[in-house]
Design an enzyme around this catalytic site. Structure first.
Site, short mmCIF file in Angstrom:
data_model
loop_
_atom_site.label_atom_id
_atom_site.label_comp_id
_atom_site.label_asym_id
_atom_site.label_seq_id
_atom_site.Cartn_x
_atom_site.Cartn_y
_atom_site.Cartn_z
N LYS A 103 0.84 -1.20 0.00
CA LYS A 103 0.00 0.00 0.00
C LYS A 103 0.88 1.24 0.00
O LYS A 103 1.44 1.61 1.03
CB LYS A 103 -0.93 0.00 1.22
CG LYS A 103 -1.92 -1.16 1.23
CD LYS A 103 -2.78 -1.17 2.48
CE LYS A 103 -3.76 -2.33 2.47
NZ LYS A 103 -4.58 -2.39 3.70
N GLY A 134 -8.00 -4.13 2.22
CA GLY A 134 -9.14 -4.05 3.12
C GLY A 134 -8.70 -3.97 4.57
O GLY A 134 -7.51 -4.02 4.88
N ALA A 138 -2.58 -8.26 10.30
CA ALA A 138 -1.99 -9.60 10.21
C ALA A 138 -2.10 -10.33 11.54
O ALA A 138 -2.30 -11.55 11.58
CB ALA A 138 -0.52 -9.49 9.78
N LYS A 190 -4.96 6.20 3.44
CA LYS A 190 -5.42 5.96 4.82
C LYS A 190 -4.24 5.71 5.75
O LYS A 190 -4.34 5.98 6.96
CB LYS A 190 -6.43 4.81 4.87
CG LYS A 190 -5.91 3.44 4.46
CD LYS A 190 -5.27 2.67 5.59
CE LYS A 190 -4.57 1.45 5.06
NZ LYS A 190 -3.80 0.73 6.09
N ARG A 254 0.88 -0.36 12.42
CA ARG A 254 2.25 0.15 12.48
C ARG A 254 2.29 1.66 12.24
O ARG A 254 3.13 2.36 12.81
CB ARG A 254 3.12 -0.57 11.45
CG ARG A 254 2.80 -0.25 10.00
CD ARG A 254 3.51 -1.11 9.01
NE ARG A 254 2.98 -2.46 8.98
CZ ARG A 254 3.36 -3.39 8.11
NH1 ARG A 254 4.27 -3.10 7.20
NH2 ARG A 254 2.83 -4.59 8.13
N VAL A 278 7.76 -1.68 7.86
CA VAL A 278 7.81 -0.44 7.08
C VAL A 278 6.63 0.46 7.41
O VAL A 278 5.47 0.01 7.45
CB VAL A 278 7.82 -0.76 5.57
CG1 VAL A 278 7.76 0.52 4.75
CG2 VAL A 278 9.07 -1.56 5.22
#
Length: 330
Positions: A103, A134, A138, A190, A254, A278
């Site tokens: 993303k 979506g 994780a 986002k 994150r 990241v």
């Protein structure tokens, strides 16, 4: 189906586990030799306490993963996506469906991952690009908690293929979409709003402020999606508002965690450098700033964040500045 996973981070490994649950063969490529050894020898990923399925294998040889696969899933940081796609282009011997789960928007070109793939890869080796996106941490998917995603592609048959690959009757449902640009841009921007939300939380501005930020931030996501060629309606769905909600207020995010540290006084460069994963939101703020300049968009939240994070504007003055904008109807 044989799926090569390019990038064995938390999301890549989680999706390998999901595909394994669904009866597909997977091979993870990652440059981290210790991580690869852990997956192969003890089925352990460093980001999880839960063990991966025993049939999942890993390699440090990207050529092996590409040649193994019928379908490729790419989940690497967007700053290295061109290099990875060039390697896939070199080693692939047939047209493949490329599943993108990264993303981000490239700051220099303002291209999404699917657009970069179409630019970099030989058309004889790229059957279609599908972006899978979506609201999904994780940390929850690896525990098989209920999750709903979207497979988006200009090629609806490729999107349906990915829908079938990942859907099951226990914890994962996947919808399809043909608005791949809307899905990619919404899922990327986002991350910027999520990071800013973390900053506000770190500053102690409160939940009222966070709710306002998410609401007004969604408007900025819509403006960017539309000017980039996506649909406003896509932002109202799972890959826009849905993803924004889950990442802009959760410690599993994150980007939210990174913003929280910045709000508590850490420098953005230190936070990014010391993060185990990241922080795409930091890079997307730069991309969104460039989009704002190029298209003359009104993005007060993004622009304020850019001035604080990258132009050293005092954060208290920045807050006063955004609150001092001309009063108007919503």
């Amino acid at each position: 189906m044989k799926v090569g996973i390019i990038g064995g981070g938390s999301w890549g490994a989680t999706l390998a586990n999901l595909l394994s649950d669904n009866g597909h063969e997977t091979l993870i490529f990652d440059i981290n030799e210790t991580q690869v050894k852990g997956i192969n020898d003890s089925h352990q990923h460093p980001f999880f306490d839960t063990l991966l399925n025993e049939d999942i294998k890993a390699t440090t040889n990207i050529k092996e993963a590409v040649e193994f696969s019928n379908v490729l899933l790419v989940g690497v940081p967007t700053k290295v996506i061109r290099n990875v796609l060039n390697q896939i282009n070199e080693y692939s011997n047939e047209p493949k469906v490329l599943i993108n789960v990264s993303k981000g928007i490239e700051p220099q070109t303002l291209l999404t991952v699917s657009q970069i793939a179409e630019e970099v890869m030989d058309e004889k080796k790229l059957q279609a690009v599908v972006t899978l996106s979506g609201p999904s941490h994780a940390e929850e998917v690896i525990l098989r908690k209920l999750t709903v995603l979207v497979a988006a592609s200009k090629n609806i048959e490729a999107a349906k293929l990915v829908q079938q690959l990942f859907s099951n009757n226990t914890y994962m449902r996947v919808y399809t979409s043909t608005d791949i640009i809307g899905v990619e841009v919404g899922g990327s921007v986002k991350n910027a709003i999520a990071l800013i939300s973390g900053v506000c939380t770190g500053l102690g501005l409160g939940e009222n402020a966070r709710a306002a930020l998410i609401s007004r931030g969604a408007l900025e996501v819509i403006r960017i999606v539309e000017v980039m060629g996506g649909l406003k309606e896509t932002v109202y769905g799972l890959t826009g508002i849905g993803d924004l909600i889950v990442t802009a207020s959760s410690m599993n995010s994150r980007n939210f965690q990174a913003g929280l540290k910045i709000g508590r006084g850490e420098k953005i460069e230190d936070v990014v450098a010391n993060s185990r994963m990241v922080v795409e939101g930091a890079r997307v703020i730069i991309s969104a700033h460039e989009i704002s300049k190029k298209f003359n968009l009104e993005l007060p939240i993004i622009e304020t964040a850019y001035s604080v994070l990258y132009e050293n504007a005092p954060i208290n003055e920045a807050i006063v500045s955004i609150l001092s904008r001309q009063l108007k109807a919503e």
